[in-house]
Motif scaffolding. Structure first.
Motif, PDB file in Angstrom:
ATOM      1  N   GLN A 196      55.365  44.255  -0.084  1.00 60.33           N
ATOM      2  CA  GLN A 196      55.284  45.721   0.034  1.00 60.33           C
ATOM      3  C   GLN A 196      56.562  46.308  -0.516  1.00 60.33           C
ATOM      4  OE1 GLN A 196      54.729  43.872   3.182  1.00 60.33           O
ATOM      5  NE2 GLN A 196      52.665  43.566   2.411  1.00 60.33           N
ATOM      6  N   ASN A 198      59.341  48.958  -1.318  1.00 60.65           N
ATOM      7  CA  ASN A 198      60.022  50.195  -0.921  1.00 60.65           C
ATOM      8  C   ASN A 198      59.430  50.809   0.348  1.00 60.65           C
ATOM      9  OD1 ASN A 198      62.118  51.885  -1.441  1.00 60.65           O
ATOM     10  ND2 ASN A 198      60.950  53.267  -2.760  1.00 60.65           N
ATOM     11  N   CYS A 199      59.061  49.975   1.272  1.00 62.03           N
ATOM     12  CA  CYS A 199      58.508  50.439   2.541  1.00 62.03           C
ATOM     13  C   CYS A 199      58.644  49.279   3.518  1.00 62.03           C
ATOM     14  CB  CYS A 199      57.036  50.830   2.399  1.00 62.03           C
ATOM     15  SG  CYS A 199      55.951  49.434   2.027  1.00 62.03           S
ATOM     16  N   SER A 200      58.361  49.530   4.783  1.00 62.66           N
ATOM     17  CA  SER A 200      58.434  48.451   5.758  1.00 62.66           C
ATOM     18  C   SER A 200      57.272  48.541   6.729  1.00 62.66           C
ATOM     19  CB  SER A 200      59.758  48.503   6.538  1.00 62.66           C
ATOM     20  OG  SER A 200      59.755  47.505   7.551  1.00 62.66           O
ATOM     21  N   TRP A 203      58.543  49.880   9.962  1.00 65.69           N
ATOM     22  CA  TRP A 203      59.213  51.170   9.744  1.00 65.69           C
ATOM     23  C   TRP A 203      59.536  51.867  11.064  1.00 65.69           C
ATOM     24  CZ3 TRP A 203      56.584  55.531  11.510  1.00 65.69           C
ATOM     25  CH2 TRP A 203      55.250  55.281  11.919  1.00 65.69           C
ATOM     26  N   LEU A 210      63.345  52.806   5.904  1.00 68.82           N
ATOM     27  CA  LEU A 210      62.193  52.713   5.001  1.00 68.82           C
ATOM     28  C   LEU A 210      60.967  53.398   5.591  1.00 68.82           C
ATOM     29  CD1 LEU A 210      62.758  49.012   3.990  1.00 68.82           C
ATOM     30  CD2 LEU A 210      62.785  50.950   2.407  1.00 68.82           C
ATOM     31  N   LYS A 211      60.143  53.887   4.692  1.00 66.56           N
ATOM     32  CA  LYS A 211      58.921  54.555   5.135  1.00 66.56           C
ATOM     33  C   LYS A 211      57.831  53.516   5.462  1.00 66.56           C
ATOM     34  CE  LYS A 211      56.733  55.300   0.669  1.00 66.56           C
ATOM     35  NZ  LYS A 211      57.504  55.222  -0.557  1.00 66.56           N
ATOM     36  N   GLU A 212      56.775  53.991   6.051  1.00 69.93           N
ATOM     37  CA  GLU A 212      55.661  53.129   6.441  1.00 69.93           C
ATOM     38  C   GLU A 212      54.928  52.597   5.206  1.00 69.93           C
ATOM     39  OE1 GLU A 212      52.799  55.204   8.802  1.00 69.93           O
ATOM     40  OE2 GLU A 212      51.584  53.421   9.201  1.00 69.93           O
ATOM     41  N   CYS A 213      54.561  51.331   5.250  1.00 69.28           N
ATOM     42  CA  CYS A 213      53.734  50.781   4.175  1.00 69.28           C
ATOM     43  C   CYS A 213      52.284  51.193   4.398  1.00 69.28           C
ATOM     44  CB  CYS A 213      53.803  49.257   4.157  1.00 69.28           C
ATOM     45  SG  CYS A 213      55.445  48.612   3.866  1.00 69.28           S
ATOM     46  N   LYS A 214      51.686  51.730   3.376  1.00 68.35           N
ATOM     47  CA  LYS A 214      50.276  52.118   3.466  1.00 68.35           C
ATOM     48  C   LYS A 214      49.471  51.150   2.609  1.00 68.35           C
ATOM     49  CE  LYS A 214      51.141  56.445   5.204  1.00 68.35           C
ATOM     50  NZ  LYS A 214      50.618  57.001   6.439  1.00 68.35           N
ATOM     51  N   THR A 311      63.816  44.569  -0.034  1.00 67.46           N
ATOM     52  CA  THR A 311      63.337  44.655   1.340  1.00 67.46           C
ATOM     53  C   THR A 311      62.793  43.301   1.798  1.00 67.46           C
ATOM     54  OG1 THR A 311      62.690  46.905   0.784  1.00 67.46           O
ATOM     55  CG2 THR A 311      61.780  45.996   2.814  1.00 67.46           C
TER      56      THR A 311
END
Lengths: 574, 574
Positions: A196, A198-200, A203, A210-214, A311
């Motif tokens: 994923q 640039n997200c986690s 999060w 980091l923003k939420e992984c969608k 990440t």
């Protein structure tokens, strides 16, 4: 109880051939649009095998003959596949190293690999031409044995890799440009080809902001969940085929018992997390407990050995009955700090061969010193071994040897190549020469290789290099700091129970010594498994048993390029 | 005065061989970072030859032998080069069409092209493997003749192309995906490899609201200025090697006298601007006047035949003494509206052979109908000719013929293939079959080819296709609307002074008829020169003089792949 059973099986190193079978596979290799990390705006394609990324897992039984028909469906690129960890006894032309053991398979054409898997173990396979490994050409290979009585309640394969948003062609060009354009740290880490960007997933613990992984279940980047039952034992087969990153894997709330490394059993030992370098494989046992209520735990993979800018890759150990969509109660394990090499070495030094493995020969016939340096060649950045940066020629070495075509053999340097070199400073003369020369080794001898690390072109930097040998396992005799001291350090070699491996780290400003027996005639690559480093020349080639190679019945299909190809054409004139 | 001189030279079609020389070149083909249009964030690399993009201009004299040693320095891609406009009489293996006349040159290897340039003319060369033309593998080829007494005060080469910010690999994959992902219009148009992305040199006229182009003299995107003197005559040699775009070129305030098309002289005629399709070349004479004070004029290149989404390419005609940095007094010429096909056809129909060219044979021995359709194959978008979409095999056709390897020859369809087809609607049965079949042509006959256009998969769309024939020039006998009517339309053929060309447009919903003599045994590609269309199967192959090909002494180096490569290997066993 399980551990006790384990001891009994470690002496079973060769499978019975009586019941050996054939695993025959038909593969088509092609680019496909894919989003391993669901990033927008990336180049967005990977090399797939039969439409999947990573390629299909090969499952075979020790003693099996594996036959793989590889059809190249790329548009303009050649391709080869290396079976990493398979020793190719008697079939060196099936080793899949472009320019060493075969010609690249041309677009539209098929090449058949045919080899025996002689013992149980965790392996993988990958492209070995240009930087096609970085383009996603890889998959797992698991060899089991009916004699392996270890019981587990289940197995999971964890193939670890790293991913860039620029194509492998772009990366090759960047590294080969003048001045070199460094490709940087990977955009994502992948577990079984899924990451994923640039997200986690964690999060909600504000992981690095980091923003939420969608992602949806069916997305390429949706992680593989490891679904487990309580009070059970699982074998995790972990392999790293990263292009660049050295990794560390941890399972929250669980310890890992290391039982296998690079296809050989080791004396089991328990750790909280495991370092894994590119080219290495491990099996670890994970014992589940009985959380009440059932819950989920993080599995985290992070970067070590280089200052990370990527990440953590995350997935989940999911106990039966735990909620499907709920948040995890605690944050994922933190990857140990990247440059704590002491910790890394402590891990490396915990690895010993399992009982039942015979010790290495007591003495060696030959010592080969390999000084690792970063250099320049007319403004191009190169890696060099003993001042020579490897350039693999278009004619496969094995063909040149077989048919007596011109070939340059290198002299073996003495220990003075290390003695006379200041490994703590950038090279006084940073210039290197590009060479296609190779080292000749007779069969039936014992060879020690001493890998010596040094400072790179910049001051106060030395990097980790995981060195991988084709065609052999080797014993790791020792690791040391600073320069290797002949007559001193070799006295301290572990000759009792050194681990058998095919890949070994060379730590910054240090040395690593290994030993192998030349019992497998062929042309074998020995190289840093970091793909950019190999691309920049960080490897050597062993021509083992030249007198036997000249008699080999090498399939000509492997040699239809370069000077061998030309030779066949001219022989055929009538 | 000049025009009068011109008439005298047009009968000189073949150069004296007495003074013929040798042009021998050593080329290295490799990727390099390059910014043809100075865009940020683009893939940023092109295929260069000897470090330059476009590749070096080849200058030769009619009768010369041209020997080019092409070394492939790409990392994993094969390569070939096609010499567009050179007929390769007696050397079909030097035509550089991958899979037809040779195997791709493997990375690290060298192939030598060796051919004669038999007459003066404006040509170019380009990659002919995958979509490597779109990756920037091209350059000009100018053949002069001492017998050509035309005087000009100077010459300029204008090699026109289009440029995408995605790599050719990405484009190939996009077009081959299911569903097809259209690559879209080019990001930039290039003149001599130089363009400006998303900006205008004529910004101060508020050209489409575009911002000012910022570049320095040494930038890759800095335009080539045409520096001229007053009251002089200049020959502009214009070639289009676009991947997709049909173009129109105009020089502000100047008319253009067309004197040559595809390496053959034409009856001179004067136009305000010139249409040029991919694969075509023209020479035009530009007569300078005497502006006082000296000033600059725009040269503009814009898109026709497709709804444009690409900024005009601009450069400057600079009269000696004009200011170096000042603005131009008037805006650049406006490209004629893209879908004014009437205007395009008017231009095409102005082109006649120059005096002195013998007329075509009065009758033909064979009529070949080629119905152009857009189709589907299991969800993949394809272009098909007579319901077959071409897939070029890994074994070069010329080798399969030479050595009697299996090959499928196609039947010649009768005119009913057109009669029974509704060209004004999407195909009733849109499904096509992929085929490697080719058409066999005996030598010594006269062949008519009738290209018939049709509606694509979407309603009310039909596209222009510039068809290019290898190994031959052909006479353009006529263009017509709607379906070709045998017995009617062929009665109206121009048999007096049709132009000799190697590329001809097929207009939407219309037909184009051409004639050639099978006087050059070999395997010749005839295909739409739009690279995405060819990639999707829009071509046919002529096996001309099979009985003579089987006796040809084809350099085996051209055939070291596929079944021919395998055959040589097996012949060589001893």
């Amino acid at each position: 109880m399980l551990v006790i059973v384990w001891w009994l099986v470690t002496v079973v190193m060769v499978a019975a051939h009586s019941a050996s079978g054939v695993v025959e596979l038909y593969w088509e290799v092609e680019n496909q649009f894919w989003s391993p990390d669901c990033a927008e705006g990336s180049t967005g394609f990977v090399i797939t095998i039969n439409g999947t990324f990573p390629g299909p897992t090969i499952n075979a039984v020790a003693g099996d003959t594996v036959i793989i028909h590889v059809k190249n469906k790329l548009f303009t690129e050649g391709v080869v596949i290396h079976w990493h960890g398979i020793r190719q006894n008697g079939t060196p032309w099936s080793d899949g190293a472009a320019g060493l053991t075969q010609c690249p398979i041309n677009p539209g054409e098929t090449f058949t690999y045919n080899f025996t898997v002689d013992k149980a173990g965790t392996h993988f396979y990958h492209g070995h031409y240009g930087m096609q490994r970085s383009a996603g050409l890889y998959g797992m290979m698991v060899v089991t044995s009916p004699k392996e009585t270890l019981h587990s309640d289940g197995e999971f394969n964890l193939l670890l890799s790293d991913w860039w948003h620029q194509s492998s062609t772009f990366q090759e060009l960047s590294l080969s440009s003048k001045p070199m354009r460094w490709i940087g740290e990977p955009q994502s880490l992948l577990i079984n080809g899924r990451g994923q960007f640039n997200c986690s997933q964690a999060w909600y613990f504000n992981e690095g902001g980091l923003k939420e992984c969608k992602f949806k279940k069916e997305d390429h980047c949706a992680p593989t969940i490891l679904r487990v039952k309580p009070n059970s034992v699982y074998r995790l087969r972990i392999a790293s085929t990263t292009s660049l990153a050295s990794l560390n894997l941890a399972v929250e709330g669980h310890q890992l018992e290391v039982i296998e490394a690079d296809g050989n059993y080791v004396t089991p030992f328990t750790v909280k997390d495991i370092d894994i370098y590119s080219g290495e494989t491990y099996s670890v046992l994970l014992r589940t407990h009985n959380p009440s209520p059932p819950r989920k735990y993080w599995i985290s993979v992070g970067v070590r050995g280089r200052k990370p800018n990527t990440t953590q890759a995350l997935t989940v150990l999911h106990y039966a009955g735990a909620s499907e969509s709920g948040r995890l109660p605690s944050p994922p394990p933190v990857t140990p700090i990247w440059n704590d090499y002491k910790r890394s070495k402590t891990f490396s030094k915990k690895i010993f061969a399992a009982k039942g493995y015979p010790p290495p020969p007591e003495k060696s016939n030959k010592q080969l010193f390999l000084l690792n340096t970063q250099n320049l060649m007319e403004g191009y950045t190169k890696w060099a071994i003993n001042n020579l940066s490897l350039s693999v020629p278009p004619t496969p070495y094995i063909g040149s040897i077989r048919y007596g075509l011109p070939l340059e053999y290198l002299n073996f340097p003495g220990p003075d190549i290390i003695e006379n070199y200041d490994i703590n400073k950038p090279p006084v003369n940073p210039n290197t020469t590009v060479s296609s020369g190779i080292y000749k080794l007779p069969t039936g001898i014992v060879v020690d290789v001493i890998l010596q690390n040094a400072n790179v072109l910049n001051v106060e930097v030395s990097e980790v290099h995981p060195w991988h040998l084709h065609g052999h396992d080797f014993w790791i005799l020792g690791y040391g700091e600073e320069k290797f001291r002949p007559g001193v350090d070799d006295k301290k070699y572990n000759l009792i129970n050194p681990p058998l491996r095919n890949t070994v780290p060379l730590y910054p400003y240090g040395w690593t010594a290994l030993r192998f027996v030349t019992d497998n005639p062929g042309v074998w690559f020995f190289h840093c498994h970091i793909e950019p480093h190999l691309h920049m020349g960080m490897g050597v080639v062993f021509a083992e048993g030249v007198d036997q190679i000249v008699k080999m019945n090498i399939p000509r299909e492997a040699l239809g390029c370069g000077l061998t190809g030309e030779m066949f054409m001219n022989q055929g004139r009538h």
